[in-house]
Design a protein around this motif. Structure first.
Motif, PDB file in Angstrom:
ATOM      1  N   PHE A 143      55.407  29.404  17.061  1.00 49.30           N
ATOM      2  CA  PHE A 143      55.071  30.224  15.907  1.00 49.30           C
ATOM      3  C   PHE A 143      53.566  30.455  15.907  1.00 49.30           C
ATOM      4  CE2 PHE A 143      55.438  31.810  11.664  1.00 49.30           C
ATOM      5  CZ  PHE A 143      54.304  31.397  11.001  1.00 49.30           C
TER       6      PHE A 143
ATOM      7  N   SER B 264      50.478  32.564  13.806  1.00 50.63           N
ATOM      8  CA  SER B 264      50.139  33.461  12.695  1.00 50.63           C
ATOM      9  C   SER B 264      48.665  33.827  12.784  1.00 50.63           C
ATOM     10  CB  SER B 264      50.473  32.837  11.344  1.00 50.63           C
ATOM     11  OG  SER B 264      49.432  32.007  10.924  1.00 50.63           O
TER      12      SER B 264
ATOM     13  N   LYS C  31      52.828  37.449  11.696  1.00 51.10           N
ATOM     14  CA  LYS C  31      53.553  36.262  12.190  1.00 51.10           C
ATOM     15  C   LYS C  31      54.327  36.654  13.438  1.00 51.10           C
ATOM     16  CE  LYS C  31      54.188  34.627   7.497  1.00 51.10           C
ATOM     17  NZ  LYS C  31      55.136  34.515   6.390  1.00 51.10           N
TER      18      LYS C  31
ATOM     19  N   ILE D 194      56.874  35.175  16.521  1.00 49.73           N
ATOM     20  CA  ILE D 194      57.745  34.063  16.906  1.00 49.73           C
ATOM     21  C   ILE D 194      58.314  34.306  18.295  1.00 49.73           C
ATOM     22  CG2 ILE D 194      59.855  32.768  16.358  1.00 49.73           C
ATOM     23  CD1 ILE D 194      59.409  33.569  13.434  1.00 49.73           C
TER      24      ILE D 194
END
Lengths: 114, 413
Positions: free
Chosen positions: A40, A42, A107, A109
């Motif tokens: 992840f 950000s 974000k 992923i």
């Protein structure tokens, strides 16, 4: 996790940071979390010009493609070419955009088993 | 995701259609005996540049070769669930084109195997590397080099081809930084570097490798109709689709084309189809103006240009580098204009991104340098690299772009 995997995500993050810094944003905060089945990332761009939001949304669209990724990830890094965002897009399974006051939060992923 | 599935399905069906057309045409225009004889000649020949399969094996056998190569490729694509995006489309259409003059079902297989072994070694799925494997078949003539005229020689050929397939993935990844994505023929460039080292080794050991020129012009008319039909097919398709917009197409032509520019991901599919058709017509018109009858290599190269019309090539950036290439031909001491010179002018589109990014002057300079390098680099690689233009483009892109970027930094600094 393979070292190539780490190199790819750090290059992708470097690419995004460089991109927004070159757009004269002076407060860009990033975070990487390696979880069990996903990575992840950000990126928070403070004092963001929201008139440009749609432009970035149309460039950063998650379209994970392992073949394109293997072919082109070495191009990521510190250059000023806009089409490297296309390469970034090919590394991630999901990309979301959020707002928080005057900040844009991106974000990204990447699933670890693909 | 639906848009991607729809596009993938269409592109797959296009390739299936091409396979069927090639297969049926082979038997329509030739007989089984000729086809079988010709096919055996194709498999047994040493396919260094330029070896037109129409001359070696005849019309029917060549088309059967194209069909078989594409069947194998599409089977691997389907089995590995590979998405046919712009990158894969460029790879497969290039493969189809080069199956007219150098790639066959026998000499591409060890390379596919080598890349497969690499995927096992690196614990990655084969689908991640298969498009690279397709481009890596640029060195398929390696499998035909006559080391020993016996079974051991055949085994050696296959082994070397497999080793090459094994190393080409990391090599092509590594060399990308040299040209920074300004040549679209990255694997051709990497393959060329491998070929230069290998050829030096082989020549040191006394093995002769020379560039040849086996071409036939007897199928010009049918090849003309073939290229015209495919180009018009894509243009008509563009207009049939309701999402065609001139503005969208104009935006497409404004992209520099640098790796990675997958037009299908960025623009309406109608614009991309239109671009494929237009680039096919442009390439065809240039070929006809040159007064050189169409042959296997020229048609193969036109298909390559059309393939890359989904992955960075468009009329504006291409024509600039083509003009540069042609200017250099006019300045060169050799006045003859043959298939080799025409191929250089068509395939210079690999460095079209230089014109797309840095403009007219640098595009023309790059085109001129490409012509010069191509004239000599085939010999350096012993004719083993079918993507000689790919190698030249990588070299030129690396040198030119590094100079441009340095000058820019000095100016800003």
């Amino acid at each position: 996790m393979k070292s190539n995997e780490i190199k790819k995500i750090t290059k992708a993050l470097n690419e995004l940071q460089t991109y927004f810094l070159l757009k004269h944003y002076q407060n860009v905060v990033s975070e990487i979390k390696i979880l069990d089945h996903q990575i992840f990332i950000s990126l928070t761009i403070h004092h963001f010009d929201f008139e440009k939001e749609e432009e970035y949304k149309s460039t950063l669209i998650a379209q994970r493609n392992s073949a394109l990724e293997e072919y082109s990830w070495e191009l990521l890094g510190e250059s000023e070419q806009e089409n490297e965002l296309d390469i970034v897009s090919s590394l991630f399974d999901e990309i979301e955009f959020d707002r928080n006051n005057h900040s844009l939060i991106i974000k990204l992923i990447r699933y670890l088993e693909y | 995701m639906n848009k991607i599935n729809e596009q993938t399905n269409f592109l797959e069906y296009f390739f299936y259609g091409l396979i069927i057309i090639c297969f049926l045409s082979a038997f329509l225009f030739d007989n089984s005996f000729n086809i079988l004889n010709g096919f055996i000649k194709i498999i047994r020949t040493q396919e260094v540049l330029l070896t037109d399969y129409f001359k070696i094996g005849g019309f029917g056998a060549t088309l059967i070769n194209v069909s078989l190569v594409m069947v194998l490729t599409m089977l691997i694509i389907k089995y590995n669930k590979i998405t046919v995006n712009g990158f894969v489309f460029a790879a497969v259409l290039t493969l189809a084109g080069f199956s007219l003059f150098g790639k066959n079902i026998y000499n591409i297989t060890p390379i596919f195997l080598g890349v497969y072994l690499y995927s096992i070694y690196s614990k990655e799925q084969y689908k991640s590397y298969f498009p690279i494997a397709i481009f890596a078949t640029c060195l398929s003539p390696l499998i035909g080099v006559n080391f020993f005229d016996n079974a051991f020689g055949v085994v050696l050929n296959i082994l070397i081809g497999t080793i090459y397939g094994f190393v080409i993935v990391p090599l092509s990844s590594h060399v990308m930084k040299f040209h920074n994505g300004y040549t679209l023929y990255n694997v051709g460039f990497a393959g060329g570097l491998f070929a230069i080292v290998l050829v030096a080794l082989l020549r040191t050991l006394g093995i002769k490798l020379d560039v040849v020129n086996y071409i036939t012009y007897e199928y010009h008319t049918i090849l003309l109709y073939f290229v015209l039909s495919i180009s018009l097919f894509f243009i008509i398709l563009a207009f049939i689709n309701k999402d065609f917009s001139l503005q969208d197409y104009r935006n497409l032509t404004k992209k520099s084309g640098r790796i990675v520019t997958d037009y299908f991901a960025l623009f309406n599919k109608s614009s991309v189809f239109f671009n494929i058709g237009i680039m096919g017509l442009i390439s065809l018109i240039i070929s006809l103006i040159s007064n050189i009858p169409l042959n296997g290599p020229i048609v193969g190269v036109i298909l390559t240009v059309m393939g890359f019309s989904v992955f960075g090539v468009s009329p504006i950036n291409s024509l600039i580098v083509m003009v540069g290439c042609f200017i250099m031909h006019l300045l060169s001491y050799e006045s003859q204009f043959t298939t080799i010179e025409l191929i250089a002018i068509l395939l210079v589109v690999g460095i079209a991104p230089i014109a797309g990014k840095y403009g007219l002057i640098w595009g023309i300079v790059a085109g001129m340098l490409h012509y010069s390098v191509v004239k000599f680099s085939g010999e350096w690689q012993g004719g083993l690299n079918l993507y000689n233009n790919g190698f030249a483009s990588g070299l030129v892109a690396g040198v030119v772009v590094s100079i441009i970027e340095h000058l820019k930094k000095e100016k800003q600094g």
